[in-house]
Design a protein around this motif. Structure first.
Motif, PDB file in Angstrom:
ATOM      1  N   ILE A 193     -43.539 -36.906  31.402  1.00 47.63           N
ATOM      2  CA  ILE A 193     -42.595 -38.004  31.249  1.00 47.63           C
ATOM      3  C   ILE A 193     -42.532 -38.383  29.777  1.00 47.63           C
ATOM      4  CG2 ILE A 193     -42.063 -40.400  31.845  1.00 47.63           C
ATOM      5  CD1 ILE A 193     -43.737 -39.999  34.405  1.00 47.63           C
ATOM      6  N   ILE A 194     -41.321 -38.378  29.216  1.00 44.02           N
ATOM      7  CA  ILE A 194     -41.129 -38.893  27.862  1.00 44.02           C
ATOM      8  C   ILE A 194     -40.481 -40.268  27.992  1.00 44.02           C
ATOM      9  CG2 ILE A 194     -40.045 -38.551  25.626  1.00 44.02           C
ATOM     10  CD1 ILE A 194     -40.085 -35.564  26.136  1.00 44.02           C
ATOM     11  N   HIS A 195     -41.244 -41.290  27.644  1.00 39.73           N
ATOM     12  CA  HIS A 195     -40.757 -42.666  27.777  1.00 39.73           C
ATOM     13  C   HIS A 195     -40.286 -43.161  26.414  1.00 39.73           C
ATOM     14  CE1 HIS A 195     -40.193 -46.781  28.552  1.00 39.73           C
ATOM     15  NE2 HIS A 195     -41.433 -47.215  28.394  1.00 39.73           N
ATOM     16  N   ALA A 196     -38.964 -43.121  26.219  1.00 40.54           N
ATOM     17  CA  ALA A 196     -38.371 -43.549  24.949  1.00 40.54           C
ATOM     18  C   ALA A 196     -37.333 -44.644  25.175  1.00 40.54           C
ATOM     19  CB  ALA A 196     -37.736 -42.354  24.247  1.00 40.54           C
ATOM     20  N   ALA A 197     -37.413 -45.316  26.316  1.00 35.21           N
ATOM     21  CA  ALA A 197     -36.371 -46.272  26.704  1.00 35.21           C
ATOM     22  C   ALA A 197     -36.644 -47.668  26.159  1.00 35.21           C
ATOM     23  CB  ALA A 197     -36.259 -46.316  28.232  1.00 35.21           C
ATOM     24  N   THR A 198     -36.256 -47.888  24.915  1.00 36.58           N
ATOM     25  CA  THR A 198     -36.344 -49.203  24.289  1.00 36.58           C
ATOM     26  C   THR A 198     -35.091 -49.411  23.444  1.00 36.58           C
ATOM     27  OG1 THR A 198     -38.744 -49.041  24.111  1.00 36.58           O
ATOM     28  CG2 THR A 198     -37.682 -50.709  22.775  1.00 36.58           C
ATOM     29  N   SER A 209     -47.991 -43.658  39.166  1.00 32.96           N
ATOM     30  CA  SER A 209     -49.072 -43.897  40.127  1.00 32.96           C
ATOM     31  C   SER A 209     -48.764 -43.339  41.510  1.00 32.96           C
ATOM     32  CB  SER A 209     -49.342 -45.403  40.240  1.00 32.96           C
ATOM     33  OG  SER A 209     -48.267 -46.062  40.889  1.00 32.96           O
ATOM     34  N   ARG A 210     -47.508 -43.032  41.775  1.00 32.14           N
ATOM     35  CA  ARG A 210     -47.121 -42.500  43.088  1.00 32.14           C
ATOM     36  C   ARG A 210     -47.336 -40.994  43.180  1.00 32.14           C
ATOM     37  NH1 ARG A 210     -41.200 -45.348  43.120  1.00 32.14           N
ATOM     38  NH2 ARG A 210     -41.854 -47.355  42.249  1.00 32.14           N
ATOM     39  N   ASN A 211     -47.735 -40.370  42.077  1.00 32.45           N
ATOM     40  CA  ASN A 211     -47.949 -38.928  42.063  1.00 32.45           C
ATOM     41  C   ASN A 211     -49.422 -38.620  42.275  1.00 32.45           C
ATOM     42  OD1 ASN A 211     -45.281 -37.442  40.892  1.00 32.45           O
ATOM     43  ND2 ASN A 211     -45.473 -39.491  40.048  1.00 32.45           N
ATOM     44  N   SER A 212     -49.717 -37.698  43.184  1.00 33.76           N
ATOM     45  CA  SER A 212     -51.108 -37.323  43.437  1.00 33.76           C
ATOM     46  C   SER A 212     -51.708 -36.593  42.237  1.00 33.76           C
ATOM     47  CB  SER A 212     -51.193 -36.430  44.680  1.00 33.76           C
ATOM     48  OG  SER A 212     -50.353 -35.297  44.541  1.00 33.76           O
ATOM     49  N   ASN A 213     -50.860 -35.888  41.485  1.00 35.79           N
ATOM     50  CA  ASN A 213     -51.303 -35.210  40.272  1.00 35.79           C
ATOM     51  C   ASN A 213     -50.890 -36.073  39.073  1.00 35.79           C
ATOM     52  OD1 ASN A 213     -52.274 -33.301  38.487  1.00 35.79           O
ATOM     53  ND2 ASN A 213     -50.354 -32.119  38.478  1.00 35.79           N
ATOM     54  N   PRO A 214     -51.844 -36.736  38.395  1.00 37.90           N
ATOM     55  CA  PRO A 214     -51.498 -37.668  37.313  1.00 37.90           C
ATOM     56  C   PRO A 214     -50.632 -36.991  36.237  1.00 37.90           C
ATOM     57  CG  PRO A 214     -53.812 -37.894  37.878  1.00 37.90           C
ATOM     58  CD  PRO A 214     -53.309 -36.686  38.607  1.00 37.90           C
ATOM     59  N   PRO A 215     -49.440 -37.502  35.982  1.00 37.84           N
ATOM     60  CA  PRO A 215     -48.559 -36.887  34.982  1.00 37.84           C
ATOM     61  C   PRO A 215     -48.939 -37.291  33.565  1.00 37.84           C
ATOM     62  CG  PRO A 215     -47.487 -38.811  35.905  1.00 37.84           C
ATOM     63  CD  PRO A 215     -48.793 -38.658  36.640  1.00 37.84           C
ATOM     64  N   THR A 216     -48.480 -36.518  32.607  1.00 39.20           N
ATOM     65  CA  THR A 216     -48.594 -36.895  31.198  1.00 39.20           C
ATOM     66  C   THR A 216     -47.410 -37.780  30.840  1.00 39.20           C
ATOM     67  OG1 THR A 216     -49.801 -34.912  30.532  1.00 39.20           O
ATOM     68  CG2 THR A 216     -48.552 -36.042  28.815  1.00 39.20           C
ATOM     69  N   ILE A 217     -47.679 -38.898  30.157  1.00 35.82           N
ATOM     70  CA  ILE A 217     -46.623 -39.793  29.685  1.00 35.82           C
ATOM     71  C   ILE A 217     -46.695 -39.833  28.162  1.00 35.82           C
ATOM     72  CG2 ILE A 217     -45.704 -42.142  29.653  1.00 35.82           C
ATOM     73  CD1 ILE A 217     -46.974 -42.598  32.385  1.00 35.82           C
ATOM     74  N   LEU A 218     -45.633 -39.385  27.508  1.00 31.21           N
ATOM     75  CA  LEU A 218     -45.526 -39.510  26.055  1.00 31.21           C
ATOM     76  C   LEU A 218     -44.682 -40.741  25.759  1.00 31.21           C
ATOM     77  CD1 LEU A 218     -45.805 -38.630  23.121  1.00 31.21           C
ATOM     78  CD2 LEU A 218     -43.850 -37.096  23.464  1.00 31.21           C
ATOM     79  N   PHE A 219     -45.286 -41.712  25.107  1.00 32.57           N
ATOM     80  CA  PHE A 219     -44.606 -42.973  24.790  1.00 32.57           C
ATOM     81  C   PHE A 219     -44.216 -42.990  23.319  1.00 32.57           C
ATOM     82  CE2 PHE A 219     -45.258 -47.642  23.644  1.00 32.57           C
ATOM     83  CZ  PHE A 219     -43.962 -47.996  23.998  1.00 32.57           C
ATOM     84  N   THR A 220     -42.928 -43.190  23.056  1.00 32.41           N
ATOM     85  CA  THR A 220     -42.482 -43.312  21.672  1.00 32.41           C
ATOM     86  C   THR A 220     -42.632 -44.771  21.244  1.00 32.41           C
ATOM     87  OG1 THR A 220     -40.175 -43.594  22.379  1.00 32.41           O
ATOM     88  CG2 THR A 220     -40.884 -41.364  21.781  1.00 32.41           C
ATOM     89  N   SER A 221     -43.780 -45.057  20.653  1.00 32.35           N
ATOM     90  CA  SER A 221     -44.045 -46.381  20.105  1.00 32.35           C
ATOM     91  C   SER A 221     -43.433 -46.455  18.708  1.00 32.35           C
ATOM     92  CB  SER A 221     -45.550 -46.645  20.084  1.00 32.35           C
ATOM     93  OG  SER A 221     -45.818 -47.975  19.685  1.00 32.35           O
TER      94      SER A 221
END
Length: 221
Positions: A1-6, A36-48
């Motif tokens: 997951i690439i979280h860049a939503a700001t 948290s709903r995924n049994s296999n913990p995903p990678t989250i890249l956060f663009t801070s």
């Protein structure tokens, strides 16, 4: 997951700081809840953002990735930076709980064909003025120092962090080559004249504004 939503909006940060803060913090909570709903913990890249450091002492040429400086929490304009700091914290907690593998990329300044030309991004506004064959307007005194990485290089480095990044490390994404806003304006004027064979002037207005940001914003990478 690439979280860049700001929303990268200096106007929102200035006019409605509570909304800016809530969007960033609640956005991270939503992403973590999804993870948290995924049994296999995903990678989250956060663009801070490098904005989390606040005003940096002029003696620091390039901000190191392990620097512990922080934004002034008592100023309303700190909403964007404080929101990013809290979002980083939430991601760190979720990582420690095994919900995800959180990676943090602190972004600095960028340029490229997709940069908006009608907001608070100096380089975009300068290019807009230049290609419209009108004087480049430098609203401030032009003394602030920035550096610019091309958008394609930025994307490449984000994917590289996804490949090899560690959750206990902060990664700066940006350029180490600094330039003043004033010199940037004259550089764009010169390049435009070279390409279009049309003289472009620069007007330095010397105004102050709450959306000007920190005076020095250059990372060590």
């Amino acid at each position: 997951i690439i979280h860049a939503a700001t929303p990268a909006s200096a106007v929102l940060n200035s006019d409605n700081p509570n909304e800016m803060f809530d969007v960033i913090v609640q956005g991270m909570k939503n992403v973590i809840d999804f993870a948290s709903r995924n049994s296999n913990p995903p990678t989250i890249l956060f663009t801070s953002s490098g904005a989390v450091y606040g005003e940096v002492n002029s003696s620091i040429d390039r901000i190191p990735e392990d620097w512990r400086g922080a934004i002034d929490p008592n100023h309303p304009s700190s909403a964007y930076a404080e929101g990013k700091r809290v979002a980083e914290y939430l991601l760190g907690v979720a990582t420690s709980q095994g919900i995800c593998n959180g990676l943090i990329a602190r972004m600095f300044a960028f340029s490229g064909t997709n940069l908006p030309m009608d907001r608070h991004f100096a380089v975009g506004n300068f290019v807009r003025d230049a290609v419209s064959a009108r004087a480049i307007q430098v609203r401030s005194d032009g003394s602030s120092i920035r550096s610019y990485m091309d958008q394609r290089d930025m994307a490449s480095w984000l994917f590289r962090i996804l490949e090899v990044g560690q959750s206990d490390t902060i990664y700066h994404v940006g350029s180490e080559r600094s330039i003043s806003i004033r010199d940037l304006a004259f550089l764009i004027a010169f390049r435009t004249q070279t390409i279009l064979q049309q003289e472009i002037t620069v007007e330095v207005q010397g105004l102050k504004s709450s959306i000007d940001g920190v005076s020095r914003y250059v990372p060590s990478t």
